[in-house]
Design an enzyme around this catalytic site. Structure first.
Site, PDB file in Angstrom:
ATOM      1  N   TYR A  52       0.864  -1.185   0.000  1.00 32.93           N
ATOM      2  CA  TYR A  52       0.000   0.000   0.000  1.00 32.93           C
ATOM      3  C   TYR A  52       0.899   1.233   0.000  1.00 32.93           C
ATOM      4  O   TYR A  52       1.577   1.515   0.975  1.00 32.93           O
ATOM      5  CB  TYR A  52      -0.917   0.006   1.220  1.00 32.93           C
ATOM      6  CG  TYR A  52      -1.876   1.183   1.269  1.00 32.93           C
ATOM      7  CD1 TYR A  52      -2.193   1.899   0.121  1.00 32.93           C
ATOM      8  CD2 TYR A  52      -2.471   1.562   2.463  1.00 32.93           C
ATOM      9  CE1 TYR A  52      -3.080   2.968   0.165  1.00 32.93           C
ATOM     10  CE2 TYR A  52      -3.361   2.631   2.518  1.00 32.93           C
ATOM     11  CZ  TYR A  52      -3.660   3.329   1.372  1.00 32.93           C
ATOM     12  OH  TYR A  52      -4.523   4.382   1.418  1.00 32.93           O
ATOM     13  N   LYS A  80      -1.550  -1.466  -4.135  1.00 35.61           N
ATOM     14  CA  LYS A  80      -2.499  -0.358  -4.229  1.00 35.61           C
ATOM     15  C   LYS A  80      -1.652   0.898  -4.333  1.00 35.61           C
ATOM     16  O   LYS A  80      -0.999   1.310  -3.368  1.00 35.61           O
ATOM     17  CB  LYS A  80      -3.416  -0.285  -3.006  1.00 35.61           C
ATOM     18  CG  LYS A  80      -4.349   0.923  -3.042  1.00 35.61           C
ATOM     19  CD  LYS A  80      -5.222   1.006  -1.799  1.00 35.61           C
ATOM     20  CE  LYS A  80      -6.059   2.279  -1.805  1.00 35.61           C
ATOM     21  NZ  LYS A  80      -6.908   2.409  -0.602  1.00 35.61           N
TER      22      LYS A  80
END
Length: 212
Positions: A52, A80
């Protein structure tokens, strides 16, 4: 890294299908340090690991080359990428060559990311207008690019109302409450949402047909 390993093990033992792990932003590591962070976590768990990355929030970036290194060595299964520069996401797509899942993290870049080869988006606005986010994806998959573009642009007003001036979750919570779901308030530290911002959120929800 030790704490991240403990928490990821806990998620695995609890039955999670995978773990999305934030960058270790303090103390600020080198790119090699980031690589070793994810390598060590991956060696300790048996569930898929996703990076992330949100440099605007944490002040630390993971370079596409580092993502590709982790992907090539099999330590991560996706990322992500909440990066304001779509070129960053594109470079990850180019260098990883389909080895991992690539998600864009910004609701205003769902369609651009899909167009350069990303697999989808995990974005905050999906918590309040999930069907609209899914529709952008579905229209793109059906080859209806003009319609996907129109749907993408239609959510810009709500995104601006929710996130342009602040990045905490309280405006989002206020919007969800307007739709009839009592989700409480965001965790501290947060501050009340001004009346004019609430009205902007309400107006944009009306435009999207969510409120009368």
């Amino acid at each position: 890294t030790r704490i991240a390993i403990e928490l990821t093990r806990y998620a695995q033992d609890a039955g999670a299908d995978g773990a999305v792990v934030s960058l270790p932003y303090y103390p600020r590591p080198t790119q090699e340090g980031i690589y070793q962070h994810y390598r060590m976590i991956a060696k300790e768990v048996d569930i898929p690991l996703f990076v992330y990355s949100w440099p605007g929030q944490y002040g630390l970036d993971i370079e596409p080359e580092t993502v590709a290194h982790l992907a090539d060595d099999g330590y991560i299964q996706g990322i992500k990428d909440s990066h304001v520069d779509i070129d960053h996401t594109a470079e990850i797509v180019r260098l990883t060559e389909g080895k991992i899942t690539v998600w864009q993290g910004f609701e205003t870049k769902i369609l651009p990311a899909l167009c350069i080869g990303a697999d989808g988006s995990v974005c905050t606005i999906g918590n309040i207008i999930p069907s609209d986010v899914v529709e952008i994806y579905n229209l793109f998959q059906e080859g209806k690019i003009k319609e996907a573009k129109e749907k993408q642009l239609s959510i810009f007003g709500l995104a601006n109302a929710l996130f342009k001036e602040r990045h905490d979750m309280q405006p989002l919570k206020e919007g969800i409450k307007m739709l009839g779901y009592d989700v409480g308030d965001a965790l501290m530290p947060t501050t009340p949402v001004p009346p004019d911002v609430k009205e902007k959120i309400r107006e944009e929800l009306r435009k999207l047909g969510k409120l009368k």
